[in-house]
Design an enzyme around this catalytic site. Structure first.
Site, PDB file in Angstrom:
ATOM      1  N   GLY A  92      -6.402  45.137  28.567  1.00  0.00           N
ATOM      2  CA  GLY A  92      -6.049  44.801  29.946  1.00  0.00           C
ATOM      3  C   GLY A  92      -4.802  43.954  30.028  1.00  0.00           C
ATOM      4  CE  LYS A 100      -5.528  40.283  21.596  1.00  0.00           C
ATOM      5  NZ  LYS A 100      -6.695  39.578  20.992  1.00  0.00           N
ATOM      6  CG  ASP A 128      -4.870  37.334  24.938  1.00  0.00           C
ATOM      7  OD1 ASP A 128      -4.743  36.141  24.586  1.00  0.00           O
ATOM      8  OD2 ASP A 128      -5.791  38.070  24.531  1.00  0.00           O
ATOM      9  N   GLY A 186     -12.994  44.843  23.439  1.00  0.00           N
ATOM     10  CA  GLY A 186     -12.899  44.997  21.996  1.00  0.00           C
ATOM     11  C   GLY A 186     -12.076  43.933  21.296  1.00  0.00           C
ATOM     12  N   GLY A 187     -11.461  43.015  22.045  1.00  0.00           N
ATOM     13  CA  GLY A 187     -10.635  41.991  21.422  1.00  0.00           C
ATOM     14  C   GLY A 187      -9.254  42.460  21.029  1.00  0.00           C
ATOM     15  CG  LEU A 188      -8.593  46.001  19.737  1.00  0.00           C
ATOM     16  CD1 LEU A 188      -8.534  47.499  19.433  1.00  0.00           C
ATOM     17  CD2 LEU A 188      -8.271  45.197  18.485  1.00  0.00           C
TER      18      LEU A 188
END
Length: 290
Positions: free
Chosen positions: A106, A15, A140, A101-103
């Site tokens: 996990g 994301k 998230d 990485g902020g994507l």
């Protein structure tokens, strides 16, 4: 979904946060956020094989991620406990999304396990039940289960579908892992951004613009991690750019693939990354009933 060697493989897409504002903090320490989640077609792959003995086993090693801490494994256990399912699963986690990485790698893995095992085990939980279960695993996770481009409030669990302009994204991946907890604990983090009105985002003809908006976590990360500063500064020479989540990855949006790849080809040899297209829906969206 693909199959081989007795496993079914399911995508767990990354994301991007098209904007991220920190608008407050709860008494329990969790931060109140407003963000827009968008999926892209750069994804991990989750292999699942149903077992008859209730055991949940990850069959491959992941450096730095012991099985007990793996959100994919924890998601399977949570679904099993919540439903009383007598089945188990072997799990293979094939990583393509960078860790730290902020994507959302996990969290995406966990959501894909919830959606896919809900389908394979025939446990029949609704999307809302899976979102609630996902929230126990991470803030998230509900967004990935929700499965659409979404405006998120609260700690990330209050989700409203929104539209976004079609886009191709150039994502640069600095060679570091940014600890989310450290970023949110920073004394210089802005925690009082004015809250946006959800009504504007939910208007029938609204489409989130191509260029990403402000990320309140970005100044904190850039000040502490020179690699993020370097990658973001280079990318901003070519397009409006931002950091995703709590970093480290940075991105820019383009109207077409050719433009994204043209800028990607200009990057210094020391910079790694990829180009991906934006998705309006999670590939497994149909695996849960709303």
């Amino acid at each position: 979904m693909s199959q081989r060697n007795g496993f079914a493989y399911f995508p767990a897409p990354a994301k991007l946060n098209l904007m991220l504002h920190v608008v407050g903090r709860r008494e329990d320490g969790y931060h109140l956020l407003q963000t827009v989640f968008r999926f892209i077609d750069h994804a991990d792959s989750i292999g699942l094989a149903v077992r008859q003995d209730r055991k949940i086993v990850r069959i491959n090693d992941l450096p730095g991620v012991p099985m007990a801490a793996d959100l994919a494994v924890r998601a399977a256990l949570a679904l099993q406990t919540a439903t009383g399912c007598s089945l188990g699963a072997d799990i293979e986690v094939i990583k393509r999304i960078p860790q730290g990485g902020g994507l959302g790698g996990g969290s995406s893995d966990a959501a894909t396990v919830l959606l896919a095992l809900n389908h394979l085990w025939r446990t029949g939980l609704s999307r809302q039940r899976l979102q609630t279960l996902g929230l126990t695993l991470g803030a998230d996770v509900p967004a990935f289960v929700f499965g659409e481009t979404a405006f998120a409030g609260g700690v990330g669990e209050e989700l409203t579908p929104v539209a976004a302009e079609p886009a191709w994204y150039l994502v640069l991946v600095p060679p570091i892992s940014v600890p989310t907890r450290e970023v949110f604990a920073a004394t210089d983090l802005t925690r009082d951004s004015p809250a946006a009105k959800i009504g504007g985002f939910a208007e029938p003809h609204f489409r989130f613009p191509l260029a990403p908006g402000r990320n309140d976590l970005e100044p904190v990360v850039v000040a502490r991690f020179a690699e993020v500063h370097e990658h973001l500064s280079w990318l901003r020479q070519h397009a409006v750019s931002a950091m995703s989540g709590s970093g480290a990855c940075v991105f820019a949006a383009f109207a077409n693939e050719a433009d994204a790849r043209a800028v990607f080809a200009l990057r210094p040899a020391s910079m790694q990354g990829f180009v991906a297209v934006g998705l309006d829906r999670h590939p497994l969206h149909a695996f849960a009933d709303s």
